[in-house]
Design a protein around this motif. Sequence first.
Motif, short mmCIF file in Angstrom:
data_model
loop_
_atom_site.label_atom_id
_atom_site.label_comp_id
_atom_site.label_asym_id
_atom_site.label_seq_id
_atom_site.Cartn_x
_atom_site.Cartn_y
_atom_site.Cartn_z
N LYS A 1 10.66 95.21 -60.79
CA LYS A 1 11.54 94.38 -61.60
C LYS A 1 12.86 94.14 -60.88
CE LYS A 1 11.49 94.86 -66.09
NZ LYS A 1 11.70 95.34 -67.46
N ALA A 2 13.40 95.16 -60.22
CA ALA A 2 14.64 95.01 -59.47
C ALA A 2 14.45 94.05 -58.29
CB ALA A 2 15.14 96.37 -58.97
N ASP A 3 13.31 94.15 -57.62
CA ASP A 3 13.02 93.23 -56.51
C ASP A 3 12.93 91.79 -57.02
OD1 ASP A 3 12.95 95.33 -54.75
OD2 ASP A 3 10.76 95.41 -54.59
N LYS A 4 12.29 91.61 -58.15
CA LYS A 4 12.14 90.27 -58.73
C LYS A 4 13.51 89.71 -59.09
CE LYS A 4 9.16 87.99 -62.09
NZ LYS A 4 8.21 88.20 -63.19
N ARG A 5 14.37 90.56 -59.64
CA ARG A 5 15.72 90.15 -60.02
C ARG A 5 16.50 89.68 -58.78
NH1 ARG A 5 17.66 94.94 -62.60
NH2 ARG A 5 16.02 94.58 -64.09
N LYS A 6 16.37 90.39 -57.67
CA LYS A 6 17.06 90.01 -56.43
C LYS A 6 16.57 88.65 -55.93
CE LYS A 6 17.79 94.72 -54.83
NZ LYS A 6 17.36 95.74 -53.87
N ILE A 7 15.27 88.44 -55.95
CA ILE A 7 14.70 87.17 -55.48
C ILE A 7 15.19 86.02 -56.34
CG2 ILE A 7 12.54 85.86 -55.29
CD1 ILE A 7 11.21 88.54 -54.45
N ILE A 8 15.19 86.21 -57.65
CA ILE A 8 15.63 85.15 -58.56
C ILE A 8 17.11 84.83 -58.32
CG2 ILE A 8 16.10 84.62 -60.99
CD1 ILE A 8 13.49 86.19 -61.61
N THR A 9 17.92 85.85 -58.13
CA THR A 9 19.34 85.63 -57.88
C THR A 9 19.56 84.85 -56.59
OG1 THR A 9 19.86 87.69 -59.04
CG2 THR A 9 21.57 86.79 -57.61
N VAL A 10 18.83 85.18 -55.54
CA VAL A 10 18.96 84.46 -54.28
C VAL A 10 18.53 83.00 -54.44
CG1 VAL A 10 18.02 84.27 -51.94
CG2 VAL A 10 18.79 86.49 -52.79
N LEU A 11 17.40 82.77 -55.11
CA LEU A 11 16.93 81.40 -55.32
C LEU A 11 17.91 80.59 -56.15
CD1 LEU A 11 13.11 81.97 -55.94
CD2 LEU A 11 14.21 81.06 -53.89
N PHE A 12 18.47 81.21 -57.18
CA PHE A 12 19.46 80.53 -58.00
C PHE A 12 20.69 80.18 -57.18
CE2 PHE A 12 23.26 80.81 -60.67
CZ PHE A 12 23.04 79.74 -61.50
N SER A 13 21.15 81.10 -56.36
CA SER A 13 22.32 80.84 -55.51
C SER A 13 22.06 79.69 -54.55
CB SER A 13 22.68 82.11 -54.72
OG SER A 13 22.99 83.16 -55.58
N THR B 1 24.80 71.87 -62.49
CA THR B 1 25.09 73.30 -62.38
C THR B 1 24.90 73.99 -63.73
OG1 THR B 1 26.66 72.88 -60.58
CG2 THR B 1 26.81 75.02 -61.69
N ALA B 2 25.37 73.35 -64.81
CA ALA B 2 25.21 73.93 -66.15
C ALA B 2 23.73 74.05 -66.50
CB ALA B 2 25.94 73.07 -67.18
N VAL B 3 22.94 73.05 -66.16
CA VAL B 3 21.50 73.10 -66.43
C VAL B 3 20.85 74.24 -65.63
CG1 VAL B 3 19.31 71.87 -66.11
CG2 VAL B 3 21.27 70.70 -67.12
N LEU B 4 21.23 74.38 -64.36
CA LEU B 4 20.69 75.46 -63.54
C LEU B 4 21.02 76.83 -64.13
CD1 LEU B 4 21.41 74.19 -59.92
CD2 LEU B 4 19.17 74.60 -60.93
N ILE B 5 22.25 76.99 -64.56
CA ILE B 5 22.67 78.27 -65.15
C ILE B 5 21.88 78.53 -66.44
CG2 ILE B 5 24.60 79.46 -66.30
CD1 ILE B 5 26.43 78.11 -64.19
N PHE B 6 21.71 77.51 -67.26
CA PHE B 6 20.97 77.65 -68.50
C PHE B 6 19.52 78.06 -68.23
CE2 PHE B 6 18.39 75.72 -71.93
CZ PHE B 6 18.90 76.46 -73.01
N ILE B 7 18.88 77.40 -67.28
CA ILE B 7 17.49 77.72 -66.93
C ILE B 7 17.41 79.13 -66.37
CG2 ILE B 7 15.62 77.16 -65.31
CD1 ILE B 7 16.44 74.20 -65.68
N PHE B 8 18.36 79.51 -65.53
CA PHE B 8 18.41 80.84 -64.95
C PHE B 8 18.50 81.91 -66.04
CE2 PHE B 8 21.07 84.26 -62.99
CZ PHE B 8 20.14 84.70 -62.06
N ARG C 1 15.99 86.21 -69.28
CA ARG C 1 15.77 86.81 -70.61
C ARG C 1 14.28 86.89 -70.93
NH1 ARG C 1 19.78 84.94 -75.15
NH2 ARG C 1 18.84 86.78 -76.09
N LYS C 2 13.53 85.86 -70.54
CA LYS C 2 12.10 85.85 -70.87
C LYS C 2 11.29 86.78 -69.98
CE LYS C 2 8.10 82.85 -71.16
NZ LYS C 2 7.37 82.10 -70.20
N ASN C 3 11.49 86.71 -68.67
CA ASN C 3 10.63 87.41 -67.74
C ASN C 3 11.09 88.80 -67.34
OD1 ASN C 3 8.64 85.38 -67.48
ND2 ASN C 3 10.09 84.20 -66.29
N LEU C 4 12.36 89.07 -67.46
CA LEU C 4 12.85 90.38 -67.01
C LEU C 4 13.33 91.25 -68.15
CD1 LEU C 4 14.73 89.30 -63.78
CD2 LEU C 4 12.41 90.15 -64.01
#
Length: 148
Positions: free
Chosen positions: A76-88, A129-136, A141-144
Amino acid sequence: MSSFGENLKRIRESKNLTQQNLADHLYVTRQAVSRWECGARYPDFITTKKISKILDVSIDELMRDEDLKNYEDIKKADKRKIITVLFSIAVLFNIAYTLISTLILLSQFNFWQLKVEVGFKIFQSAFNTAVLIFIFILYIRKNLSLSI
Protein backbone atom coordinates in the motif's frame (compact mmCIF):
# COMPACT_ATOMS: atom_id res chain seq x y z
CA MET A 1 7.47 -16.69 16.73
CA SER A 2 9.88 -15.82 13.93
CA SER A 3 9.23 -13.37 11.13
CA PHE A 4 9.50 -14.15 7.44
CA GLY A 5 12.97 -12.62 7.23
CA GLU A 6 14.27 -14.55 10.23
CA ASN A 7 12.79 -17.78 8.89
CA LEU A 8 14.23 -17.17 5.43
CA LYS A 9 17.70 -16.51 6.82
CA ARG A 10 17.62 -19.50 9.19
CA ILE A 11 16.42 -21.92 6.49
CA ARG A 12 18.76 -20.50 3.84
CA GLU A 13 21.75 -20.89 6.16
CA SER A 14 20.69 -24.41 7.15
CA LYS A 15 20.79 -25.32 3.43
CA ASN A 16 24.31 -23.79 3.21
CA LEU A 17 23.20 -21.16 0.71
CA THR A 18 24.52 -17.61 0.67
CA GLN A 19 22.31 -14.65 -0.11
CA GLN A 20 24.02 -14.50 -3.51
CA ASN A 21 23.29 -18.20 -4.20
CA LEU A 22 19.61 -17.74 -3.40
CA ALA A 23 19.50 -14.52 -5.42
CA ASP A 24 21.01 -16.29 -8.42
CA HIS A 25 18.35 -19.05 -8.25
CA LEU A 26 15.59 -16.42 -8.08
CA TYR A 27 17.09 -14.03 -10.67
CA VAL A 28 17.10 -11.15 -8.19
CA THR A 29 19.90 -9.15 -6.59
CA ARG A 30 21.65 -10.12 -3.38
CA GLN A 31 20.40 -6.82 -1.94
CA ALA A 32 16.80 -7.93 -2.53
CA VAL A 33 17.41 -11.08 -0.48
CA SER A 34 19.07 -8.98 2.21
CA ARG A 35 16.04 -6.64 2.36
CA TRP A 36 13.73 -9.63 2.72
CA GLU A 37 15.81 -11.05 5.53
CA CYS A 38 15.97 -7.78 7.48
CA GLY A 39 12.22 -7.23 7.02
CA ALA A 40 12.47 -4.05 4.94
CA ARG A 41 10.67 -5.69 2.01
CA TYR A 42 8.79 -8.84 1.11
CA PRO A 43 9.01 -10.81 -2.12
CA ASP A 44 5.93 -11.10 -4.28
CA PHE A 45 3.84 -14.25 -4.02
CA ILE A 46 5.37 -15.99 -7.05
CA THR A 47 8.87 -15.37 -5.73
CA THR A 48 7.79 -16.64 -2.30
CA LYS A 49 6.59 -19.86 -3.95
CA LYS A 50 9.95 -20.18 -5.73
CA ILE A 51 11.79 -19.62 -2.44
CA SER A 52 9.78 -22.36 -0.76
CA LYS A 53 10.54 -24.72 -3.63
CA ILE A 54 14.28 -23.91 -3.69
CA LEU A 55 14.58 -24.26 0.09
CA ASP A 56 12.29 -27.32 0.12
CA VAL A 57 9.92 -25.91 2.76
CA SER A 58 6.26 -24.94 2.76
CA ILE A 59 5.13 -21.33 2.50
CA ASP A 60 3.62 -21.72 5.97
CA GLU A 61 7.09 -22.47 7.34
CA LEU A 62 8.36 -19.22 5.81
CA MET A 63 5.48 -16.89 6.68
CA ARG A 64 3.20 -16.16 9.57
CA ASP A 65 -0.08 -14.23 9.59
CA GLU A 66 1.56 -11.00 10.76
CA ASP A 67 3.93 -11.14 7.77
CA LEU A 68 0.93 -11.07 5.42
CA LYS A 69 -0.36 -7.90 7.11
CA ASN A 70 3.09 -6.27 6.87
CA TYR A 71 3.27 -7.26 3.21
CA GLU A 72 -0.06 -5.56 2.53
CA ASP A 73 1.07 -2.39 4.36
CA ILE A 74 4.31 -2.23 2.38
CA LYS A 75 2.49 -2.74 -0.93
CA LYS A 76 0.00 0.00 0.00
CA ALA A 77 2.87 2.39 0.81
CA ASP A 78 4.54 1.57 -2.52
CA LYS A 79 1.28 2.20 -4.36
CA ARG A 80 0.88 5.53 -2.56
CA LYS A 81 4.39 6.61 -3.66
CA ILE A 82 3.70 5.70 -7.30
CA ILE A 83 0.40 7.58 -7.32
CA THR A 84 2.04 10.66 -5.79
CA VAL A 85 4.80 10.65 -8.41
CA LEU A 86 2.30 10.23 -11.28
CA PHE A 87 0.13 13.02 -9.90
CA SER A 88 3.16 15.32 -9.59
CA ILE A 89 4.12 14.59 -13.19
CA ALA A 90 0.58 15.38 -14.36
CA VAL A 91 0.60 18.72 -12.52
CA LEU A 92 4.04 19.58 -13.97
CA PHE A 93 2.84 18.78 -17.50
CA ASN A 94 -0.18 20.97 -16.90
CA ILE A 95 2.01 23.88 -15.77
CA ALA A 96 4.38 23.34 -18.71
CA TYR A 97 1.46 23.33 -21.14
CA THR A 98 0.20 26.61 -19.70
CA LEU A 99 3.62 28.25 -19.93
CA ILE A 100 4.25 27.07 -23.48
CA SER A 101 0.83 28.11 -24.74
CA THR A 102 1.24 31.52 -23.04
CA LEU A 103 4.63 31.98 -24.70
CA ILE A 104 3.10 31.12 -28.06
CA LEU A 105 0.44 33.75 -27.48
CA LEU A 106 3.09 36.30 -26.50
CA SER A 107 4.96 35.63 -29.72
CA GLN A 108 1.82 36.59 -31.68
CA PHE A 109 1.55 39.84 -29.66
CA ASN A 110 -1.80 41.46 -30.30
CA PHE A 111 -2.16 43.45 -27.07
CA TRP A 112 -5.97 43.56 -26.77
CA GLN A 113 -6.56 39.97 -27.73
CA LEU A 114 -3.55 38.90 -25.65
CA LYS A 115 -5.16 39.91 -22.34
CA VAL A 116 -8.20 37.73 -23.02
CA GLU A 117 -6.17 34.75 -24.28
CA VAL A 118 -3.66 34.79 -21.41
CA GLY A 119 -6.49 35.12 -18.90
CA PHE A 120 -8.25 32.17 -20.50
CA LYS A 121 -5.06 30.05 -20.43
CA ILE A 122 -4.52 30.83 -16.74
CA PHE A 123 -8.15 29.92 -15.99
CA GLN A 124 -7.83 26.74 -18.03
CA SER A 125 -4.65 25.75 -16.18
CA ALA A 126 -6.23 26.42 -12.77
CA PHE A 127 -9.29 24.39 -13.77
CA ASN A 128 -7.18 21.48 -15.06
CA THR A 129 -5.13 21.48 -11.86
CA ALA A 130 -8.29 21.51 -9.72
CA VAL A 131 -9.69 18.56 -11.69
CA LEU A 132 -6.41 16.65 -11.28
CA ILE A 133 -6.42 17.27 -7.53
CA PHE A 134 -10.07 16.19 -7.28
CA ILE A 135 -9.41 12.96 -9.21
CA PHE A 136 -6.29 12.30 -7.12
CA ILE A 137 -8.22 12.67 -3.86
CA LEU A 138 -11.07 10.43 -5.06
CA TYR A 139 -8.63 7.77 -6.21
CA ILE A 140 -6.73 7.77 -2.92
CA ARG A 141 -9.89 7.59 -0.84
CA LYS A 142 -11.31 4.74 -2.92
CA ASN A 143 -8.26 2.58 -3.52
CA LEU A 144 -6.03 3.22 -0.52
CA SER A 145 -8.65 3.61 2.19
CA LEU A 146 -7.13 6.88 3.35
CA SER A 147 -8.98 9.71 4.99
CA ILE A 148 -8.14 13.12 3.58
